[in-house]
Design a protein around this motif. Structure first.
Motif, PDB file in Angstrom:
ATOM      1  N   SER A   1      -3.024   5.578  -6.102  1.00 19.67           N
ATOM      2  CA  SER A   1      -3.043   6.188  -4.781  1.00 19.67           C
ATOM      3  C   SER A   1      -3.977   7.388  -4.725  1.00 19.67           C
ATOM      4  O   SER A   1      -3.976   8.118  -3.741  1.00 19.67           O
TER       5      SER A   1
ATOM      6  N   GLY B   1      -4.461   2.385  -3.218  1.00 17.28           N
ATOM      7  CA  GLY B   1      -3.007   2.457  -3.301  1.00 17.28           C
ATOM      8  C   GLY B   1      -2.312   1.120  -3.150  1.00 17.28           C
ATOM      9  O   GLY B   1      -1.089   1.074  -3.020  1.00 17.28           O
TER      10      GLY B   1
ATOM     11  N   THR C   1      -8.307   4.777  -4.885  1.00 10.65           N
ATOM     12  CA  THR C   1      -7.764   5.453  -3.709  1.00 10.65           C
ATOM     13  C   THR C   1      -7.043   4.502  -2.763  1.00 10.65           C
ATOM     14  O   THR C   1      -6.366   4.960  -1.844  1.00 10.65           O
TER      15      THR C   1
ATOM     16  N   GLU D   1       0.851  10.645   0.080  1.00 10.43           N
ATOM     17  CA  GLU D   1       2.064  11.365   0.516  1.00 10.43           C
ATOM     18  C   GLU D   1       3.307  10.579   0.114  1.00 10.43           C
ATOM     19  O   GLU D   1       4.264  11.141  -0.414  1.00 10.43           O
ATOM     20  N   GLN D   2       3.263   9.261   0.389  1.00 12.69           N
ATOM     21  CA  GLN D   2       4.419   8.418   0.024  1.00 12.69           C
ATOM     22  C   GLN D   2       4.641   8.433  -1.484  1.00 12.69           C
ATOM     23  O   GLN D   2       5.778   8.543  -1.945  1.00 12.69           O
TER      24      GLN D   2
ATOM     25  N   THR E   1       0.833  -1.202   0.000  1.00 15.35           N
ATOM     26  CA  THR E   1       0.000   0.000   0.000  1.00 15.35           C
ATOM     27  C   THR E   1       0.872   1.258   0.000  1.00 15.35           C
ATOM     28  O   THR E   1       1.828   1.361   0.769  1.00 15.35           O
TER      29      THR E   1
ATOM     30  N   THR F   1       0.495   5.390   0.266  1.00 14.59           N
ATOM     31  CA  THR F   1      -0.387   6.530   0.507  1.00 14.59           C
ATOM     32  C   THR F   1      -0.040   7.637  -0.489  1.00 14.59           C
ATOM     33  O   THR F   1       1.049   7.645  -1.056  1.00 14.59           O
TER      34      THR F   1
END
Lengths: 411, 206
Positions: free
Chosen positions: A244, A272, A270, A229-230, A225, A227
């Motif tokens: 993501s 991810g 969404t 931000e990642q 997974t 996110t």
């Protein structure tokens, strides 16, 4: 005996072997010859039982110095080696390079409409063919063997169409600076129609085999997974970023080759995880076919290269009749074209994400520097962030779902 | 129609980035190494959350000789639709690095994906990044000498002595090498006979 740290390991072929062991922790070298690494990728793993503590991918086994070679070839010749970077989607490389050089030449607006439409068709077919290889090999990694044959059948149909247009299955070098190498052959629209007719059935089969398959879902849901931000922090682009939730698509954000004229959606999920990336790619294939259909319907007869003999050599028929055309052809082939000095960054949406070329010209007949932004390199690098804490078996899923191509990672 | 091509200026331009035609591909800024980190930090706070790429170019006749090029992209860090993203701004920072001081501060603490890109610049151009957690060669083997993407590095690599042939390769060779008459069947027969006679001589007598 102490456990060797991952970063102290040299970049040397080591094969799959245990390098150090201390209690429960050990350092394991996975690859570079491993069937599920999709090429020559070595991953130095620190593992605790079956869980990954640290993963350090080691790349460079396929480094062929394409950027250096390109600096020593004419602008037109360099395209041939550059096309070999991403060997699963060769046309996306040559298209991006051609667009970059055309920007430096200042001829972006003068590319004929038919050439742009054919470029879009070729690029989108390449995307589907590339996703076919991804899904086939991803399926094999996870033990789903039959999907491979369905995918490669579809890919083979697409490559037949590509071969009819460009003359070669894999690296046709069809997209050229200033337009295309040649016009589509007779009967090409019929070939496209046959493919367009077959595609929805094939796509239904691909979805039926895997999308609701409980084993497939067990293996891919909540695995790897990422996110949002990642994803941004690791510089992910393409399907990996869109899975993501961030709907960044170069075709929408910075349209090129007339993508603004086509109606298509940017599939996003969404979650991810690996399953989200799988669904996004499948949806993308359908959108690509939608674009191909629109481009095919919009195509009209017309020129396929720019009318400038100093950039694109004149057609063979003209050479037979005109001395000037013959001289131009001779000059372009033997001396290459010259590009005004400057630097430019051009990106396109390759099957793997934002493929960018930072091209510098010093005014000569050879590129001064061609720096690639390979999407696979940045996508693969994210493995360092998402692998720790997962099982080794899931690492294989993650590599597959990030879809790296090593010709592009190592160049 | 007149061609947009211009003939090269005295063979080649020394600094092509100064002569670039007005292409709208990104906002461009040239910066000194000392201000690099503060400027990048400010851009990051300004919303340039994605480091697209980091690469280098070698301009042998220019001072400073190298350019390290940072490509940034304005990108939200939460789920966003294509309309919310629109056409994000691209930003290009060019940082000149002189040959006397081949060093830049690392930005791996700001963008994690700078890791491999900085390693690649180090590997292929020899520019070090201070503070990088793991700066070693990435594309070339660890023991490689030189930095291949520099302009003074030869295309086929540095000239080196050929490694000696392994003993087994020498043993199967004919003793006197290629006969002056060339590799005709007759000459080869003679060579083989010569070699066989020699082997018989070398055999220890019982």
């Amino acid at each position: 005996m102490s456990v060797g740290t991952v970063s102290s390991m040299p970049l040397e072929p080591q094969g799959s072997q245990v390098l150090a062991q201390d209690g429960n922790a050990m350092v394991l070298s996975m690859g570079p010859q491993h069937p599920s690494t999709h090429g020559v990728l070595q991953i130095m793993l620190e593992i605790e039982g079956e869980s990954v503590v640290k993963a350090e991918p080691e790349i460079g086994y396929l480094h062929t110095g394409i950027e250096k070679s390109a600096e020593n070839l004419f602008w037109t010749q360099a395209q041939t080696v550059i096309e070999r970077m991403d060997y699963l989607a060769p046309e996306s490389n040559s298209l991006c390079y051609a667009l970059a050089v055309e920007k430096l030449l200042g001829i972006t607006d003068r590319i004929p409409e038919r050439a742009q439409q054919i470029r879009v068709i070729v690029a989108e077919l390449t995307r589907i063919a590339s996703h076919c290889v991804w899904l086939g090999t991803h399926g094999i990694d996870l033990g789903a063997l039959s999907i491979f044959f369905y995918c490669f059948d579809l890919r083979e149909n697409i490559l037949d169409v590509q071969e009819a247009a460009g003359g070669a299955r894999m690296h046709p070098n069809y997209v050229r600076i200033g337009g295309l190498q040649a016009d589509l052959p007779d009967g090409h629209v019929e070939r496209l129609d046959a493919l367009l007719k077959k595609f929805p059935t094939r796509m239904r089969e691909l979805r039926a085999i895997l999308q609701k398959n409980p084993i497939w879902q067990d293996r891919t849901i909540d695995v790897g997974t990422v996110t949002p931000e990642q994803a941004v922090a690791w510089g992910l682009t393409g399907p990996a970023l869109r899975a993501s939730g961030i709907a960044y698509d170069v075709r929408k954000a910075f349209p090129y080759s007339g993508y603004e004229n086509y109606k298509f959606d940017v599939p996003t999920r969404t979650e991810g995880d690996a399953y989200a990336r799988f669904v996004v790619r499948l949806d993308e294939m359908e959108q690509s076919m939608r674009i191909v259909q629109q481009a095919r319907d919009a195509m009209k007869a017309g020129p396929i290269t720019i009318d400038d003999a100093k950039i694109a050599p004149p057609p063979k028929e003209a050479i037979a009749l005109s001395m000037e055309a013959l001289i131009h052809h001779f000059k372009v082939v033997s001396e290459g074209i010259r590009v005004p000095p400057g630097d430019v960054y051009q990106a396109i949406e390759s099957p793997r994400g934002e493929l960018g070329y930072y091209v510098v010209s010093d005014g000569n007949n050879k590129p001064f520097r061609v720096r690639t932004r390979p999407p696979s390199l940045y996508n693969l690098q994210a493995l360092k962030g998402i692998a720790p804490g997962n099982l080794i078996a899931d690492l294989v899923v993650m590599i597959g779902s990030l879809d790296p191509v090593f010709g592009e990672v190592d160049r | 129609m007149p061609s947009p091509q211009t003939p090269p200026m005295d063979g080649s331009a020394i600094d092509p980035t100064a002569l670039r035609p007005p292409i709208k591909d990104a906002a461009i800024e040239r910066i000194a190494p000392a201000e690099l980190r503060t400027r990048l930090q400010a851009l990051r706070e300004d919303g340039y959350m994605m480091l697209l790429d980091l690469g280098a170019v070698d301009y042998p006749q220019r001072v400073p000789r190298f350019d390290v090029v940072y490509h940034l992209l304005k990108m939200p860090v939460a789920a966003a639709t294509p309309d919310q993203i629109g056409t994000p701004q691209r930003y290009r920072l060019l940082c000149g690095v002189p040959i006397e001081n081949l060093s830049l501060p690392t930005i791996t603490d700001l963008w994690r994906n700078a890791d491999w890109a900085e390693r690649e610049v180090f590997d292929l151009f020899g520019i070090t990044f201070e503070g990088h957690p793991d700066l070693r060669r990435i594309q070339m083997p660890t023991h490689w000498e030189g930095h291949p993407l520099r302009k003074d590095y030869p295309l086929r690599g540095p000239a080196k002595e050929r490694s000696p042939r392994p003993p087994f390769a020498n043993k199967s060779n004919l003793v006197a090498g290629t006969p002056p008459s060339g590799r005709t069947a007759e000459a080869l027969q003679q060579q083989v006979a010569l070699r066989q006679a020699q082997d018989r001589k070398e055999e220890p007598k019982a």
